[in-house]
Design a protein around this motif. Structure first.
Motif, PDB file in Angstrom:
ATOM      1  N   ALA A 154      29.627  40.882  32.580  1.00  0.00           N
ATOM      2  CA  ALA A 154      29.143  40.653  31.218  1.00  0.00           C
ATOM      3  C   ALA A 154      29.916  41.486  30.197  1.00  0.00           C
ATOM      4  N   LYS A 155      30.325  42.671  30.602  1.00  0.00           N
ATOM      5  CA  LYS A 155      31.047  43.553  29.685  1.00  0.00           C
ATOM      6  C   LYS A 155      32.553  43.556  29.937  1.00  0.00           C
ATOM      7  N   TYR A 156      32.946  43.449  31.223  1.00  0.00           N
ATOM      8  CA  TYR A 156      34.360  43.649  31.548  1.00  0.00           C
ATOM      9  C   TYR A 156      35.072  42.397  32.062  1.00  0.00           C
ATOM     10  N   GLY A 157      34.355  41.282  32.172  1.00  0.00           N
ATOM     11  CA  GLY A 157      35.008  40.035  32.535  1.00  0.00           C
ATOM     12  C   GLY A 157      35.175  39.853  34.036  1.00  0.00           C
ATOM     13  N   VAL A 158      35.541  38.624  34.426  1.00  0.00           N
ATOM     14  CA  VAL A 158      35.788  38.297  35.825  1.00  0.00           C
ATOM     15  C   VAL A 158      37.201  38.736  36.196  1.00  0.00           C
ATOM     16  N   THR A 159      37.590  38.488  37.437  1.00  0.00           N
ATOM     17  CA  THR A 159      38.875  38.966  37.943  1.00  0.00           C
ATOM     18  C   THR A 159      40.042  38.504  37.080  1.00  0.00           C
ATOM     19  N   ARG A 160      39.997  37.260  36.588  1.00  0.00           N
ATOM     20  CA  ARG A 160      41.121  36.718  35.803  1.00  0.00           C
ATOM     21  C   ARG A 160      41.517  37.648  34.657  1.00  0.00           C
ATOM     22  N   GLU A 161      40.555  38.308  34.040  1.00  0.00           N
ATOM     23  CA  GLU A 161      40.857  39.182  32.904  1.00  0.00           C
ATOM     24  C   GLU A 161      41.646  40.423  33.306  1.00  0.00           C
ATOM     25  N   SER A 162      41.760  40.680  34.594  1.00  0.00           N
ATOM     26  CA  SER A 162      42.474  41.874  35.051  1.00  0.00           C
ATOM     27  C   SER A 162      43.767  41.549  35.793  1.00  0.00           C
ATOM     28  N   VAL A 163      44.177  40.273  35.812  1.00  0.00           N
ATOM     29  CA  VAL A 163      45.386  39.871  36.531  1.00  0.00           C
ATOM     30  C   VAL A 163      46.510  39.614  35.529  1.00  0.00           C
ATOM     31  N   LEU A 164      47.604  40.368  35.648  1.00  0.00           N
ATOM     32  CA  LEU A 164      48.749  40.228  34.753  1.00  0.00           C
ATOM     33  C   LEU A 164      49.843  39.354  35.350  1.00  0.00           C
ATOM     34  N   ALA A 165      50.071  39.463  36.663  1.00  0.00           N
ATOM     35  CA  ALA A 165      51.176  38.739  37.296  1.00  0.00           C
ATOM     36  C   ALA A 165      50.873  38.558  38.777  1.00  0.00           C
ATOM     37  N   LEU A 166      51.509  37.552  39.370  1.00  0.00           N
ATOM     38  CA  LEU A 166      51.306  37.253  40.781  1.00  0.00           C
ATOM     39  C   LEU A 166      52.645  36.965  41.458  1.00  0.00           C
ATOM     40  N   ALA A 167      52.701  37.255  42.748  1.00  0.00           N
ATOM     41  CA  ALA A 167      53.750  36.741  43.619  1.00  0.00           C
ATOM     42  C   ALA A 167      53.061  35.797  44.597  1.00  0.00           C
ATOM     43  N   VAL A 168      53.555  34.570  44.673  1.00  0.00           N
ATOM     44  CA  VAL A 168      52.891  33.513  45.429  1.00  0.00           C
ATOM     45  C   VAL A 168      53.922  32.793  46.287  1.00  0.00           C
ATOM     46  N   VAL A 169      53.611  32.608  47.567  1.00  0.00           N
ATOM     47  CA  VAL A 169      54.451  31.795  48.438  1.00  0.00           C
ATOM     48  C   VAL A 169      53.957  30.361  48.360  1.00  0.00           C
ATOM     49  N   LEU A 170      54.850  29.456  47.996  1.00  0.00           N
ATOM     50  CA  LEU A 170      54.493  28.054  47.846  1.00  0.00           C
ATOM     51  C   LEU A 170      54.430  27.359  49.195  1.00  0.00           C
ATOM     52  N   ALA A 171      53.984  26.111  49.185  1.00  0.00           N
ATOM     53  CA  ALA A 171      53.753  25.381  50.431  1.00  0.00           C
ATOM     54  C   ALA A 171      55.006  25.239  51.277  1.00  0.00           C
ATOM     55  N   ASP A 172      56.176  25.196  50.648  1.00  0.00           N
ATOM     56  CA  ASP A 172      57.420  25.043  51.408  1.00  0.00           C
ATOM     57  C   ASP A 172      58.097  26.365  51.731  1.00  0.00           C
ATOM     58  N   GLY A 173      57.453  27.492  51.395  1.00  0.00           N
ATOM     59  CA  GLY A 173      57.994  28.797  51.734  1.00  0.00           C
ATOM     60  C   GLY A 173      58.725  29.503  50.620  1.00  0.00           C
ATOM     61  N   ARG A 174      58.928  28.855  49.482  1.00  0.00           N
ATOM     62  CA  ARG A 174      59.571  29.530  48.348  1.00  0.00           C
ATOM     63  C   ARG A 174      58.644  30.602  47.771  1.00  0.00           C
TER      64      ARG A 174
END
Length: 471
Positions: A154-174
């Motif tokens: 209610a005061k500090y928001g859900v996780t999205r409000e604290s995420v600045l950047a991501l590293a993600v492996v895509l379905a083909d491995g990139r």
């Protein structure tokens, strides 16, 4: 085909690939109470981003489904083994790669536990705000994948409000990197926000750059209040919102749930707390204020509770307040300790909380069910718990009776009719996918399926999660 996939995985990853029956069985369930019908082909314990990329390349080439799993604490069945799949376990990616005091951020691998990051930055006067009740055992990668909420939203928001950047492996491995280390950044579409809450259906989150905050200054004040019934307590919480006070925490527990927590923890755990003095049928509100204005905000909340008919107490020290919060965190474990429980998660506008509680009581009577309900009342997020089966295990794990689903259906429709949503923080997973199109509408539903197809054209990432495979 499974033997070829296993041979390739073992050649590349060696002992990190497990086919031990106990491990294959363990990943058939999470904390939702749902149990999958099938074992996976294998569990792969990735220890690096390179491992994750290797798994996804093999899976992509062989069209093998992959279910991504962190700590297994999910409550929507979103990380459970499916037929013919590999389970990609990220719990060994558990390094805190960087803490920047100057920029108030941390870079962490997906398997870092939420509470461990908070403990690591506290000596620096910093704080990681997302606070799910499972923070001691849930991983940050899983929190991001479900856009987890918790007690302080209610005061500090859900996780999205604290995420600045991501590293993600895509379905083909990139390997894809999204977002920025900067506070601002609006270049192109916001893929970081899109991937947050995507439940493993668009890519494998392996690393995150997250926002840290200064530790709250000043005193933390805890206010507790007993109310004659849950609807009166809900009205009191709505009155706090209307007063423009923003507590850090505002939690509502109904009488049925409190009774189960008391039974589970024992009388000694509640002794000396306001919970021990509750009369049968009374509901309970727990609020905490923080930062520099904590005392004045606590005074205002106390007055609002009293005006709404509450019997109010204020904790005399931080330890007594945290004791009440610990009892609140024991809620789900207490309910799961007896019989089967379908743990649900709807959200409504905060002003509609009394109506939603009234509807849950009516639905329970109509369907002959006990539905103990907890609410993050500060943000309108309710957790009705559909209790069924018996202590002797008369219902098989994962088998939710149709009358329970019928009650859940009625509750979901009621929440949406009140301007709310199917899920405030747990995600869709497999438990709620049958209702997704009803809330989104045809156009948005098809657009979202199109996004899934763009990221995962062969459909190997978490098949059956969020979208039913036959749709």
């Amino acid at each position: 085909m499974p033997s070829d996939v296993l041979a390739q995985l073992t050649a590349d990853l060696g002992a990190r690939v497990s086919t031990a029956p106990a491990e294959l069985d363990a990943v058939r369930e999470d904390r939702s109470g749902w149990r999958g019908a099938h074992r996976p082909i294998a569990v792969v314990h990735a220890a690096s981003v390179d491992d994750v990329q290797a798994v996804m390349r093999i899976a992509h080439a062989s069209a093998t489904p992959v279910v991504v799993r962190g700590a297994g604490t999910g409550l929507a069945g979103g990380a459970i083994a499916s037929d013919g799949c590999l389970v990609l376990d990220l719990s060994r990616l558990d390094r805190i790669l960087e803490i920047s005091e100057a920029d108030e951020l941390a870079v962490v691998e997906a398997g870092v536990l939420n509470g461990d990051l908070a403990d690591a930055v506290a000596p620096l006067g910093l704080w990681y705000a997302p606070d799910p009740a499972s923070r001691a055992i849930s991983s940050i990668g899983g929190n991001i994948a479900t856009n987890a909420g918790g007690l302080l939203c209610a005061k500090y928001g859900v996780t999205r409000e604290s995420v600045l950047a991501l590293a993600v492996v895509l379905a083909d491995g990139r390997l894809l990197r999204t977002g920025h280390r900067t506070v601002k950044g609006v270049t192109g579409y916001d893929l970081t926000a899109l991937l947050t809450g995507s439940e493993g259906t668009l890519g494998v989150i392996v690393e995150a750059t997250v926002r840290l905050r200064p530790l709250p200054a000043g005193e933390v004040v805890t206010i507790a209040a007993a109310f004659p019934d849950v609807e009166t307590a809900a009205a009191a919480s709505a009155a706090v919102t209307a007063s423009r006070v923003r507590p850090a925490m505002l939690e509502l527990m109904d009488a049925a749930g409190i009774a189960r927590v008391a039974d589970h923890l024992g009388a000694a755990a509640l002794a000396g707390t306001p919970l021990a003095a509750l009369a049968p049928g009374e509901a309970f509100l727990l609020a905490q204020t923080d930062q520099a204005g904590a005392l004045a905000e606590a005074d205002a909340i106390e007055a609002t509770f009293a005006a709404a008919g509450g019997r109010v107490t204020r904790s005399t020290d931080a330890a007594s307040g945290e004791r009440l919060v610990a009892i609140r965190r024991a809620w789900h474990g207490a309910l799961a300790a007896r019989g089967q429980v379908l743990i649900e998660d709807v959200a409504v506008p905060r002003s509609r909380l009394p109506e939603m509680f009234r509807a849950i009581e009516r639905i329970g009577v109509e369907h002959g069910l006990e539905i103990p309900t907890l609410a993050h009342a500060g943000d309108g997020n309710l957790h009705p718990n559909f209790v069924f089966g018996a202590d002797d295990g008369e219902v098989d794990p994962g088998e939710v009776p149709e009358h329970v689903w019928a009650a859940a259906d009625a509750m979901f429709r009621e929440a949406v009719a009140l301007g709310g949503t199917l899920t405030g923080e747990h995600g869709v997973g497999v438990l709620k996918r049958r209702w997704l199109a009803d809330e989104l509408g045809d156009d948005q539903f098809e657009l979202q399926r199109g996004i899934k197809a763009l990221f995962d054209p062969t459909g190997i990432l978490n098949p059956g999660v969020m979208f039913e495979e036959n749709r």
